[in-house]
Enzyme design. Structure first.
Site, short mmCIF file in Angstrom:
data_model
loop_
_atom_site.label_atom_id
_atom_site.label_comp_id
_atom_site.label_asym_id
_atom_site.label_seq_id
_atom_site.Cartn_x
_atom_site.Cartn_y
_atom_site.Cartn_z
N SER A 31 8.89 16.26 30.40
CA SER A 31 8.60 15.83 31.77
C SER A 31 9.89 15.46 32.47
CB SER A 31 7.67 14.62 31.76
OG SER A 31 7.51 14.07 33.06
N TYR A 45 5.83 5.83 28.76
CA TYR A 45 5.62 7.28 28.94
C TYR A 45 6.97 7.96 29.16
CZ TYR A 45 4.49 11.70 31.20
OH TYR A 45 4.44 13.04 31.54
#
Length: 246
Positions: free
Chosen positions: A137, A150
């Site tokens: 990501s 995250y």
């Protein structure tokens, strides 16, 4: 037909980015095993794309053993592995993420890559060929506030990709990752905390091209990196982000 003759596993393939990857892989000629915690969703995606399906909790070693065996039974080999399954915790101050949330995020986003290597890498080493793609990501490159653990899990995936690439290159195995920006997928609400026009506008304001990424965007990038056209590319984190990380 960039992937004609190749056999692939795509985790988290029932929806979102994974479903886009499955669709493009099938269009490009690959045989695909759709693996997902949502077994019914995997079977539906398999029916609609002409693929195979398997239920799999990517954080469990036994599930990876079974998934690898199922792919070998179905195809006889594994040419491509896409570690796409991922989760997040809701946006909140880092100290308010409880231990169970932290453990689950790291198990699904990080431990899954380790477990996949335990079972799939030996198969690829025997063939002296293969392509592994980890879906990380932009959060691992340019972290967003309040998604701390995250962000960290995706940064781990990026580093793991480079480490795997260096170690596996002599075995003929390439390892790359995608760094997508937020996409209009089932996870979007979790990233934003709430799905409102104002929150969407806030997120979009950080993306120079002015739109969210799509499953099709991920599928096209994944097909390239897993194809022979990318045979000289390994250890790369490809940002599919509309310019967010510039």
């Amino acid at each position: 037909m960039r992937l004609e003759g190749k056999c692939a596993i795509v985790t988290g393939g029932a929806s979102g980015f994974g479903r886009g990857i499955v669709e493009v892989f099938r269009r490009e000629g690959a045989e695909v095993m759709v693996a997902d915690l949502n077994r019914d969703g995997a079977e539906a995606a398999a029916r609609e794309t002409g693929s195979r399906a398997a239920g799999c909790d990517v954080s469990k070693d036994a599930d990876w053993r079974a998934l690898t065996a199922a792919a070998l039974d179905a195809f006889g080999r594994i040419d491509v592995l896409v570690n796409n399954a991922g989760i997040t915790h809701l946006p909140k101050p880092m100290e308010e993420v409880d231990e169970a949330e932290f453990d689950r995020v790291l198990a699904v986003n990080a431990k899954s890559v380790y477990l996949s290597a335990r079972h799939v890498v030996p198969v690829m080493k025997s063939a002296r060929a293969g392509a592994i793609l980890n879906v990380a990501s932009t959060a691992g490159v340019s972290p967003r506030p309040r998604l701390n653990w995250y962000n960290a899990s995706k940064g781990w995936m990026i580093t793991a990709t480079k480490a795997m690439a260096v170690e596996l290159a002599p075995e003929g195995i390439r390892v790359n990752c995608l760094n997508p920006v937020a996409g209009d997928t089932p996870l979007l609400k979790s990233f934003m905390g709430e799905d409102t026009p104002e929150m969407r506008a806030k997120f979009l304001s950080t993306i120079p091209l002015g739109r969210f990424s799509t499953p099709q965007d991920m599928g096209e990038a994944a097909a390239f990196l897993c194809s022979d056209a990318a045979s000289m590319i390994t250890g790369v984190g490809l940002e599919v982000d509309g310019g967010r990380c510039i």
